[in-house]
Write a protein that holds these residues in place. Structure first.
Motif, PDB file in Angstrom:
ATOM      1  N   TRP A 221       2.165 -20.017   6.300  1.00 20.47           N
ATOM      2  CA  TRP A 221       1.575 -20.679   7.459  1.00 20.47           C
ATOM      3  C   TRP A 221       0.620 -21.791   7.047  1.00 20.47           C
ATOM      4  CZ3 TRP A 221       0.241 -15.787  10.825  1.00 20.47           C
ATOM      5  CH2 TRP A 221       1.414 -15.375  11.503  1.00 20.47           C
TER       6      TRP A 221
ATOM      7  N   VAL B 262       9.314 -22.915  12.584  1.00 25.08           N
ATOM      8  CA  VAL B 262       8.175 -22.039  12.289  1.00 25.08           C
ATOM      9  C   VAL B 262       8.560 -20.575  12.472  1.00 25.08           C
ATOM     10  CG1 VAL B 262       5.848 -21.388  12.994  1.00 25.08           C
ATOM     11  CG2 VAL B 262       6.467 -23.796  12.836  1.00 25.08           C
TER      12      VAL B 262
ATOM     13  N   THR C  21       8.755 -17.805   9.570  1.00 21.56           N
ATOM     14  CA  THR C  21       7.888 -16.628   9.670  1.00 21.56           C
ATOM     15  C   THR C  21       8.671 -15.346   9.447  1.00 21.56           C
ATOM     16  OG1 THR C  21       6.384 -17.762  11.207  1.00 21.56           O
ATOM     17  CG2 THR C  21       6.357 -15.348  11.207  1.00 21.56           C
TER      18      THR C  21
END
Length: 208
Positions: free
Chosen positions: A188, A154, A158
């Motif tokens: 996301w 993640v 990002t």
């Protein structure tokens, strides 16, 4: 007397020519920019979401890597074929339009200087997708702990989403904050939805 007092003002054409060149450069740049940014962003988000979905029901790093790699190959081929078909259709339309114009004007048919190249577009899309898809794969490959691995995927995704949004905004001459925010929220959402639905399906009793 009146003619002697007349002053002829010559308007320089440099600015006009420069504006035309800038507009031409921007138009040409937007073509490869669209394919490169969208391809890399699709690769990043698709593979990251795919790996998060697998990670929602399996903590095996091998399963995540193999799934991500399969998604990279399939996605790169899909992007290349789709871009090839799209650009080839555009090429056919432009050639047909040139023939119609040549027939109406009674002039000989001339090939355009900037005709789209379907092979080049397909190759660029596949490479861009692969470059984006490599990011979550590398992020997960060297982390054995399950929860840390998901967090690293993640986090890496990002960072790259922000980078892609910033690059697209700078080269496309748009607002950086809005571009980054749009790309980031979309990435996301993709990861969260894939993770949540796969976890829900796994909790329903479906064995993998």
């Amino acid at each position: 007397m009146a003619s002697a007092n007349q002053v002829q003002i010559t308007i320089p054409k440099d600015n006009a020519d420069r504006n035309e060149v800038d507009e031409f450069d921007y138009s040409q740049r937007s073509q490869w920019l669209r394919a490169a940014i969208l391809g890399a962003n699709d690769g990043l988000v698709s593979i990251a979401a795919l790996m998060m979905g697998v990670g929602a029901v399996k903590d095996d790093v091998k399963a995540m890597i193999l799934t991500g790699f399969a998604g990279l190959c399939a996605g790169a081929c899909s992007m290349a074929i789709g871009e090839f078909v799209s650009v080839y259709s555009q090429l056919d339309i432009e050639i047909a339009q040139m023939k119609r114009v040549a027939g109406i004007n009674g002039t000989s048919e001339e090939s355009g200087k900037n005709m789209p190249n379907p092979f080049q577009a397909a190759f660029a899309s596949a490479i861009a997708f692969s470059l984006g898809a490599v990011v979550p794969l590398l992020a997960a490959a060297f982390v054995m702990d399950y929860e840390v691995r998901l967090a690293v995927v993640v986090a890496a995704t990002t960072v790259m989403l922000v980078v892609f949004g910033w690059v697209g905004a700078v080269l496309g001459k748009t607002r950086v904050g809005r571009s980054c925010g749009r790309v980031l929220v979309g990435g996301w959402l993709a990861m969260a939805i894939t993770f949540g639905l796969t976890r829900l399906l796994g909790a329903s009793g479906l064995e993998m």
